[in-house]
Design an enzyme around this catalytic site. Structure first.
Site, PDB file in Angstrom:
ATOM      1  N   CYS A   1      -8.713  -5.566  -9.155  1.00  0.00           N
ATOM      2  CA  CYS A   1      -8.303  -4.545 -10.115  1.00  0.00           C
ATOM      3  C   CYS A   1      -7.830  -3.328  -9.320  1.00  0.00           C
ATOM      4  O   CYS A   1      -8.629  -2.636  -8.697  1.00  0.00           O
ATOM      5  CB  CYS A   1      -9.490  -4.215 -11.017  1.00  0.00           C
ATOM      6  SG  CYS A   1      -9.087  -3.190 -12.422  1.00  0.00           S
TER       7      CYS A   1
ATOM      8  N   CYS B   1       0.851  -1.186   0.000  1.00  0.00           N
ATOM      9  CA  CYS B   1       0.000   0.000   0.000  1.00  0.00           C
ATOM     10  C   CYS B   1       0.888   1.239   0.000  1.00  0.00           C
ATOM     11  O   CYS B   1       1.799   1.355   0.828  1.00  0.00           O
ATOM     12  CB  CYS B   1      -0.903  -0.018   1.238  1.00  0.00           C
ATOM     13  SG  CYS B   1      -1.902   1.475   1.413  1.00  0.00           S
TER      14      CYS B   1
ATOM     15  N   CYS C   1      -7.209  -0.981   1.978  1.00  0.00           N
ATOM     16  CA  CYS C   1      -6.123  -1.478   2.813  1.00  0.00           C
ATOM     17  C   CYS C   1      -6.641  -1.701   4.229  1.00  0.00           C
ATOM     18  O   CYS C   1      -7.329  -0.836   4.790  1.00  0.00           O
ATOM     19  CB  CYS C   1      -4.990  -0.459   2.820  1.00  0.00           C
ATOM     20  SG  CYS C   1      -3.657  -0.855   3.972  1.00  0.00           S
TER      21      CYS C   1
ATOM     22  N   CYS D   1      -4.650   1.183   6.710  1.00  0.00           N
ATOM     23  CA  CYS D   1      -4.919   2.631   6.636  1.00  0.00           C
ATOM     24  C   CYS D   1      -6.271   2.974   6.027  1.00  0.00           C
ATOM     25  O   CYS D   1      -6.662   4.134   6.014  1.00  0.00           O
ATOM     26  CB  CYS D   1      -3.808   3.342   5.877  1.00  0.00           C
ATOM     27  SG  CYS D   1      -3.774   3.025   4.096  1.00  0.00           S
TER      28      CYS D   1
ATOM     29  N   CYS E   1       0.544   3.210   3.563  1.00  0.00           N
ATOM     30  CA  CYS E   1       1.066   2.772   4.861  1.00  0.00           C
ATOM     31  C   CYS E   1       2.096   1.656   4.766  1.00  0.00           C
ATOM     32  O   CYS E   1       2.573   1.182   5.792  1.00  0.00           O
ATOM     33  CB  CYS E   1      -0.078   2.322   5.754  1.00  0.00           C
ATOM     34  SG  CYS E   1      -0.866   0.785   5.216  1.00  0.00           S
TER      35      CYS E   1
END
Length: 160
Positions: A147, A76, A124, A127, A79
């Protein structure tokens, strides 16, 4: 079904995403990262902020990660939580990096009605950053296509 009950059902469905918290997709519990809007703006590029914090979508075929072929892990961009490995990636032809599964507990999902038709949106688990949508048109063994907006990811190549 009467018109009144149809409209009541439709209203409930449209209101559901705001009331329903994102559901965890794996057994692993991850401590949340909560930052102020100003801290997110300082941490992210404007493009990352638009996607991760405002649920935007980058244009297809614009991310260099769409063509990434090296072995490594996709994290991510908000984070640094590991979300996918290169072994999970496939070329979907859609113009966005796509994966057929995710690392356990790395994402949370919820229903998105922005285009009227319900879609499964994923974020995520640490975060809450928006990454994309999951569809049921991916390859075996899962049949799923996660996706992902490339701008929402950082790729860490495996060291040789």
């Amino acid at each position: 079904m009467t018109r009144r009950s149809f409209l009541s059902t439709l209203t409930a469905l449209v209101a559901a995403p705001a009331a329903a918290p994102a559901a965890a997709t794996g057994p692993t519990q991850i401590a949340p990262l909560e930052l102020s809007d100003a801290e997110w703006r300082a941490r992210l590029t404007p493009e990352q902020y638009a996607v991760l914090r405002r649920e935007g979508t980058e244009r297809p075929f614009t991310s260099p990660l769409n063509a990434e072929k090296r072995t490594g892990t996709y994290h991510c961009a908000g984070c640094d939580l590991a979300l996918f490995t290169s072994a999970m990636k496939f070329d979907s032809g859609t113009g966005w990096p796509s994966f057929f599964t995710m690392l356990p507990g790395a994402i949370k999902t919820r229903t998105d009605f922005k285009l009227i038709i319900p879609r499964t949106e994923y974020h995520c688990a640490r975060c809450g950053g928006h990454h994309g949508h999951v569809f049921n048109d991916g390859p075996a063994p899962t049949g799923k296509r996660y996706c992902n907006n490339g701008v929402a990811l950082n790729f860490l190549p495996e060291e040789a």
